[in-house]
Design an enzyme around this catalytic site. Structure first.
Site, PDB file in Angstrom:
ATOM      1  CG  HIS A  45      -2.061  -0.972   1.090  1.00 54.69           C
ATOM      2  ND1 HIS A  45      -3.377  -0.586   1.097  1.00 54.69           N
ATOM      3  CD2 HIS A  45      -2.071  -2.314   0.926  1.00 54.69           C
ATOM      4  CE1 HIS A  45      -4.155  -1.650   0.960  1.00 54.69           C
ATOM      5  NE2 HIS A  45      -3.375  -2.707   0.861  1.00 54.69           N
TER       6      HIS A  45
ATOM      7  CB  SER B  56       5.544  -8.355   1.271  1.00 54.46           C
ATOM      8  OG  SER B  56       4.269  -7.745   1.094  1.00 54.46           O
TER       9      SER B  56
ATOM     10  CB  CYS C 101      15.228  -9.871  -5.886  1.00 60.84           C
ATOM     11  SG  CYS C 101      13.718  -9.967  -6.843  1.00 60.84           S
TER      12      CYS C 101
ATOM     13  CG  ASP D 189      -5.747  -8.177  -5.106  1.00 61.66           C
ATOM     14  OD1 ASP D 189      -5.155  -8.911  -4.291  1.00 61.66           O
ATOM     15  OD2 ASP D 189      -5.180  -7.259  -5.726  1.00 61.66           O
ATOM     16  CD  GLN D 190      -2.520 -12.725  -4.135  1.00 62.08           C
ATOM     17  OE1 GLN D 190      -2.371 -13.950  -4.096  1.00 62.08           O
ATOM     18  NE2 GLN D 190      -2.054 -11.928  -3.174  1.00 62.08           N
TER      19      GLN D 190
ATOM     20  CG  ASP E 230      -4.723   2.484   2.084  1.00 66.25           C
ATOM     21  OD1 ASP E 230      -5.760   1.856   1.787  1.00 66.25           O
ATOM     22  OD2 ASP E 230      -3.576   2.037   1.915  1.00 66.25           O
TER      23      ASP E 230
END
Length: 439
Positions: A17, A265, A318, A359-360, A103
């Protein structure tokens, strides 16, 4: 554009976010207004020392101890801290605040803004499509679980059960996401981290109901229009990336030969799924760069690392945009979080979608069916993606008959993303218009 406007930006303090709202802040600040970003003390320690013209304001985390806590407890703590601290922070600013950008996961901030006579804009960090689904849930138009096999919603493709947001891991998040729409009629603007041509029909439908502005994709300028010369990364990372190790390893690999794997994450794969993924990668004919967070390392199969030799590299974190921009990367195996999805689209990199939750699943459907920039894995009856399925999907994207077509689509979205943030592009104009209404 000269302006005495002062915009206070308040992200929910998790990396997915913060990054888009930070990038939005950079874009706005580059056009003249004063921008202040409100961050918790812990997050602030992860920031670069220099953030250009953006001012950083810190608030306490509200920690009583450093023990781990549930998502519910974390959300309650953050809400409490911001609720108690925000009015005083606003009042003490040397340059009066004109606009509060908050937000959307903290809709009660709107009440504070209106109580102080300020304009307020809700910032949605998920796609327009996913937000529309939550809106229909809020209105009671869409009920979950579905009564049938599909959901038909305005300006959207037909959605199956496995293409709706999945909240079974964290039920409280469903109520939080639905509550984003509890008071939006009082907001002056709704800002979405998307761009018009990516979700064209839905953007038009939303614009007929609310004062929306698409202001994305919010990724560092160097990867899009390159107008902000110093904007080369997000400027914040809650995980320490292995930059040199990743990039030096990629430099030794041929073009389009590497599968990059990262699940963000927050996502946690089960041990069986980790084993299937590990041996699916090992048995494929391609190199792989796999991000496994420190908290997940214990799930890697025993002796697996000793078997991969130079074929694979496993790191804790990374520099994802740098990796996606590297010529050696041929595809991105992703959980389909919205930030990762946008980064892949903006980089023109094909995706193998392996959604986990929230939401994926919806994002993965759009990747495969609407934007046609990748494929989605299938799960077995136990909900696991087998090593064989992983091998099939990697082969299809890396060397299959449809690869050329998928690449053409990916390149198209990359060009359209750049076009949106270019000078006089749709997102750029929306930001300009927002600023002009504050002067």
């Amino acid at each position: 554009m000269e302006s005495k406007a002062h915009i206070l930006v308040i992200p929910f303090p998790i990396q997915g976010h913060i990054n888009p709202m930070l990038q939005f802040s950079k874009r706005v600040a580059s056009k003249g207004p004063q921008v202040t970003l409100l961050l918790t003390t812990t997050i602030n320690k992860s920031m670069k020392s220099e953030m250009g013209s953006i001012q950083i304001e810190s608030i306490s985390d509200g920690y009583k101890n450093k023990k781990s806590e549930s998502m519910d407890a974390f959300t309650e703590r953050i809400n409490c801290v911001v609720l108690q601290t925000l009015p005083e922070i606003i009042k003490k600013q040397c340059i009066p605040v004109n606009l509060l950008v908050y937000d959307s996961m903290m809709p009660w901030v709107l009440d504070i803004a209106k109580g102080l006579g300020l304009k307020a804009a809700a910032f949605f960090t998920q796609s327009c499509s996913v937000c529309a689904i939550y809106y229909h849930m809020h209105k009671g138009i869409l009920k979950v679980p579905l009564e049938g096999k599909n959901a038909s919603l305005p300006a959207m493709p037909l959605l199956g059960i496995n293409e709706l947001p999945d909240m079974k891991l964290y039920q409280n998040l469903l109520s939080i996401n639905i509550s984003q729409f509890s008071n939006i009629e009082g907001a002056d603007w709704l800002l979405f981290n998307s761009f018009d041509k990516l979700e064209n029909e839905l953007v038009k439908w939303m614009a007929s109901k609310w004062p929306i502005k698409t202001i994305g994709p919010t990724i560092p300028s160097i990867y899009l229009d390159k107008r902000l010369e110093d904007d080369k990364d997000y400027g914040i990372s809650l995980f320490k990336p292995n930059d040199d190790v990743c990039m030096k390893w990629l430099d030794t690999k041929p073009n389009n030969s590497v599968v990059y794997i990262s699940f963000g994450s927050l996502a946690n794969l089960g041990e069986e799924q980790m084993e299937e993924l590990a041996f699916g990668l090992l048995s494929s004919s391609h190199y792989f760069l796999w991000v496994v967070r420190g908290s997940e390392e214990g799930k890697i199969p025993n002796n697996f690392v000793s078997k991969i030799s130079d074929k694979g590299l496993i790191v804790n974190w990374c520099p994802q945009l740098k990796v996606l921009a590297h010529g050696a990367v041929g595809c991105f195996m992703t959980h389909c979080g919205w930030n990762s999805t946008l980064e892949a689209l903006c980089s023109g990199v094909l995706m193998v979608a392996m959604p986990q939750w929230t939401d994926q699943p919806t994002n993965s459907m759009f990747i495969m069916e609407v934007w046609r920039a990748g494929v989605r894995v299938k799960v077995n009856e136990s909900g696991v993606v087998t090593r064989e399925e992983i091998g099939v999907c990697l082969k299809e994207v890396m060397e299959g008959e449809k690869r050329d077509e998928l690449i053409r689509n990916a390149v198209k979205w990359k060009e359209l993303a750049k076009e949106a943030v270019d000078e006089d592009g749709s997102s750029d104009k929306n930001i300009e218009d927002l600023i002009s209404r504050l002067i």
